[in-house]
Enzyme design. Structure first.
Site, PDB file in Angstrom:
ATOM      1  N   ASP A   1       0.978  -1.109  -0.211  1.00  0.00           N
ATOM      2  CA  ASP A   1      -0.150   0.001   0.064  1.00  0.00           C
ATOM      3  C   ASP A   1       0.763   1.273   0.005  1.00  0.00           C
ATOM      4  O   ASP A   1       2.102   1.208   0.141  1.00  0.00           O
ATOM      5  CB  ASP A   1      -1.134   0.064   0.973  1.00  0.00           C
ATOM      6  CG  ASP A   1      -2.159   0.816   0.840  1.00  0.00           C
ATOM      7  OD1 ASP A   1      -3.336   0.361   1.605  1.00  0.00           O
ATOM      8  OD2 ASP A   1      -2.259   1.616   0.160  1.00  0.00           O
TER       9      ASP A   1
HETATM   10  C1  GLC Z   1      -4.348   4.292  -0.479  1.00  0.00           C
HETATM   11  C2  GLC Z   1      -5.308   3.186  -0.054  1.00  0.00           C
HETATM   12  C3  GLC Z   1      -5.314   1.881  -1.076  1.00  0.00           C
HETATM   13  C4  GLC Z   1      -5.326   2.345  -2.547  1.00  0.00           C
HETATM   14  C5  GLC Z   1      -3.666   3.009  -2.468  1.00  0.00           C
HETATM   15  C6  GLC Z   1      -3.458   3.760  -3.840  1.00  0.00           C
HETATM   16  O1  GLC Z   1      -3.670   4.700   0.842  1.00  0.00           O
HETATM   17  O2  GLC Z   1      -5.111   2.510   1.271  1.00  0.00           O
HETATM   18  O3  GLC Z   1      -6.577   1.374  -0.983  1.00  0.00           O
HETATM   19  O4  GLC Z   1      -5.193   1.513  -3.294  1.00  0.00           O
HETATM   20  O5  GLC Z   1      -3.563   4.090  -1.554  1.00  0.00           O
HETATM   21  O6  GLC Z   1      -4.250   4.875  -4.051  1.00  0.00           O
END
Ligand code: GLC
Length: 718
Positions: A257
């Protein structure tokens, strides 16, 4: 030697780590750290993919930099959070789950993939599969609710819709199952916090949707930010490497993430970038999103022989295999074509958006006011009455904020013969009371009032946990002033979670949970309010009476002193019923359904057999309506305590007034397996209860008993 073998042989360590690094473009901001322009890094082979970019021109432009200006010309892939639509915004996932229609879940993912591919996107960071029973957690809005069976059916439908059967077809995109795992059980309902859960909950509740996603061929998985029992998911070797890869055989790509690899230092499990890099690589994180820990830490870790080059090569191989599966080596510009906004297909997509939105609406209460019968003057009031952007909910992707039909606009077009007027009265959050009198004035002259209250879109979603489930701002005061007029009131709730508004539901003549319905919000509300459609949405989460009941869910294990036990010494509150205000699966329609004659075709069945269930459903109401029929089971005695009820199936039946149907359900005995004491699946013979009905309220279910036996059983085999 395959193309990937040859590339791996050619690549320098820096270029290998480059493939393991995902940077961001600036088309959206989805985290606390900004990446800046990645062009030079792409040219130098230091970045292998980008997130938060879409559009044929910008994606093709940056792809040309990678293909023509980097040493090896390895194509990039582009990821984006296409959670509930790309340009056409569908209802938020929690709303869509309320349709209990896997075919719709697949179709909206399919349409989102078509639009995203037209915009040059190769991968979505969806479906979000986090089961949650805590509405304080804002990301409840992004997922399929409280039940692992529902979440598993949702997972399969979404992966099919996004990916189709061949990722190389350029109107499909790769799916990413997220956020692995148990992200929906944070301490205090606060986003990103520890999930201190039992291994049993892990195996019974949180892992199953991911197992289904892997079985459905999901291309990627995103570990969550949080830790489970002190091990951050980004470094959770037992669950990532042992369970996902070795036990399930997941061979796709693990994408961290946003900045999560760097956050291992904040978690306190890594003292520096080298330690953080080693932990993430050891756990099997292939792609590091946004941070550059791999770039800064892996070379030193390699020099100090703390890791082996083969671990890096394994990750790079998986990444290159994903790019190959996407057809990027042969057709790097295959995605990114003309937007079909004016086509007949796009018109069908808008009709789908309206149908899904209409079917996502849950009728919580109705004293007969709905459907409206030709009102002359309708006052549409409240802070959500004429809001356009808010209707998109969280994660609006590339949705145009001008597109959504507001609730007021939808009601106006649905009631052309009526005089439909609007006033906000109050804001969602602030205390401005200056417009209340004007709003009350238009209510005084109305036949019926539609009171639109709730949350702002960004009061749910990521980093949007609430310590209250009440209406924000001064909405409650405003609602009470409206109710005090003594007029018929339809309350319309817009939210990313259940709200504790019993005081409103008790006094309004009807209440609708509309969540955030996307581009067709107003038209969907108009369909329901006019009776053009009978409400068919059913709650994918238990709706609490009070915040004090949270976490709240139907599939609780029995207590030794059940709440029904007389006297003081029982599992209950002394100040509130233990039951939710509305149970999982609850929702009214304009019909009235009655269940009878539940029969089990074979009262004794072998472990390889099927349980054949028949039930009669009648519509004793005076309008055609659709019923969702739920199938629960209870394992009466087992080696570990089993939930009082477990969802094992659901299906729909539409009946005219006075209509009657016989529903046949087949439940394979294998579906009665559960994680045994060692968490391996086990099927234990014995007595089971089959329960069928409209929701997870035992008093509304019809039930029958069946015995699973190891003895030879007469009758139909598998
Ligand atoms: C965010 C979220 C995740 C998302 C990622 C990219 O922090 O936790 O769900 O896909 O970053 O945007």
């Amino acid at each position: 030697m395959t193309r990937i073998d040859l590339l791996l042989e050619e690549m320098t360590l820096q270029e290998k780590i480059g493939q393991m690094t995902m940077s961001a473009a600036g088309f959206a901001v989805t985290g606390p750290v900004l990446a800046g322009d990645a062009t030079e890094d792409i040219r130098a082979g230091l970045v292998g993919s980008l997130l938060n970019i879409y559009g044929a021109e910008p994606t093709h432009r940056i792809q040309r930099v990678a293909l023509e200006q980097s040493r090896l010309g390895i194509p990039l892939f582009f990821g984006f959070d296409i959670i509930h639509g790309h340009r056409t915004i569908f209802p938020i996932p929690l709303a869509e789950a309320a349709t209990f229609q896997p075919d719709l879940w697949e179709r909206t993912a399919r349409e989102a993939a078509i639009e995203a591919a037209q915009d040059g996107v190769h991968l979505t960071f969806a479906p979000m599969l986090d089961v949650t029973r805590d509405p304080r957690w804002g990301r409840m809005a992004e997922g399929p609710g409280e039940d692992p069976f529902l979440a598993s059916v949702y997972a399969a439908a979404k992966v099919r819709g996004f990916q189709g059967s061949d990722l190389a077809t350029t109107d499909h995109i790769a799916a990413t199952a997220k956020h692995f795992v148990a992200y929906g059980a944070p301490t205090g309902g606060i986003d990103y916090m520890s999930a201190d859960i039992s291994d049993r909950s892990l195996h019974e509740v949180y892992l199953p949707p991911f197992e289904t996603a892997v079985g459905s061929g999901v291309a990627a998985i995103m570990p969550a930010f949080h830790d489970i029992a002190g091990i951050p998911m980004t470094a959770n070797e037992p669950l990532l490497k042992n369970w996902l890869r070795r036990h399930l055989g997941f061979s796709g790509v693990l994408i961290s993430d946003y900045n999560a690899v760097a956050e291992l230092i904040e978690h306190g499990v890594a003292g520096d970038v080298v330690e953080a890099a080693i932990l993430a690589l050891r756990a099997g994180i292939d792609i590091e999103m946004i941070s550059t820990i791999y770039r800064r830490g892996l070379p030193e870790a390699l020099d100090r022989a703390l890791i082996g080059l083969e671990e890096i090569d394994a990750s790079v191989r998986r990444i290159l295999r994903l790019k190959e599966a996407l057809g990027l080596f042969d057709a790097p510009f295959g995605r990114g074509g003309a937007i079909d906004a004016e086509s007949e297909h796009a018109a069908d997509r808008r009709r789908l958006a309206r149908d899904v939105a209409t079917r996502s609406i849950v009728l919580l209460s109705n004293n007969g006011l709905l459907p409206l019968s030709d009102p002359r003057r309708v006052a549409v009031v409240g802070p959500l009455a004429n809001e356009r952007v808010e209707m998109r909910g969280s994660w609006p992707a590339a949705g145009d904020p001008r597109d959504p039909v507001t609730l007021f606009e939808g009601l106006s077009s649905a009631l052309p013969q009526a005089d439909v007027v609007h006033a906000a009265g109050v804001s969602i959050e602030d205390g401005d009371w200056s417009r209340v009198d004007g709003a009350l004035d238009i209510c005084r002259s109305a036949d019926v009032i539609v009171l639109c209250v709730g949350e702002a879109a960004l009061m749910s979603g990521e980093a949007a946990s609430r310590a209250s489930l009440d209406l924000p701002g001064r909405q409650k005061e405003f609602a009470e002033a409206v109710l005090a007029l003594g007029k018929p009131v339809v309350a319309v709730l817009s939210s990313g979670r259940p709200l504790t508004v019993s005081w409103l539901i008790d006094r309004a003549h009807a209440t609708l949970a509309t969540w955030f319905l996307g581009n067709e919000a107003g038209n969907a509300l108009g369909d329901i309010v006019t009776g053009r459609a009978s409400p068919s949405g059913r709650l994918p989460v238990s709706w609490p009476r009070s915040l004090g009941q949270v976490p709240i869910y139907y599939a609780q294990r029995p207590s030794g002193r059940p709440a029904t036990q007389p006297g003081r010494y029982a599992s209950k509150y002394i100040d509130l019923p233990t039951t939710p205000l509305f149970p999982f699966g609850y929702g009214l329609s304009y019909g009235r359904f009655v269940y009878s004659d539940l029969t089990i075709g074979n009262a004794r069945v072998g472990r390889n057999g099927n349980i054949e269930i028949m039930v009669s459903v009648a519509n004793e109401g005076d309008a055609t309506a659709e019923e969702t029929v739920f199938l629960f089971i209870r394992d009466v005695v087992a080696s570990v305590a089993r939930p009082r009820m477990e969802l094992k199936g659901f299906s729909k039946i539409e009946l005219p007034p006075g209509g009657r149907g016989i529903l046949a359900l087949v439940l394979p005995v294998s579906a009665l397996q559960f994680p045994g004491r060692d968490f391996n699946p086990v099927l234990e013979p014995g007595a089971f209860e089959v329960l069928v009905g409209p929701c997870a309220d035992r008093q509304k279910l019809v039930s029958a008993n069946v015995t699973v036996s190891d003895d030879p059983v007469q009758g139909r085999g598998p």
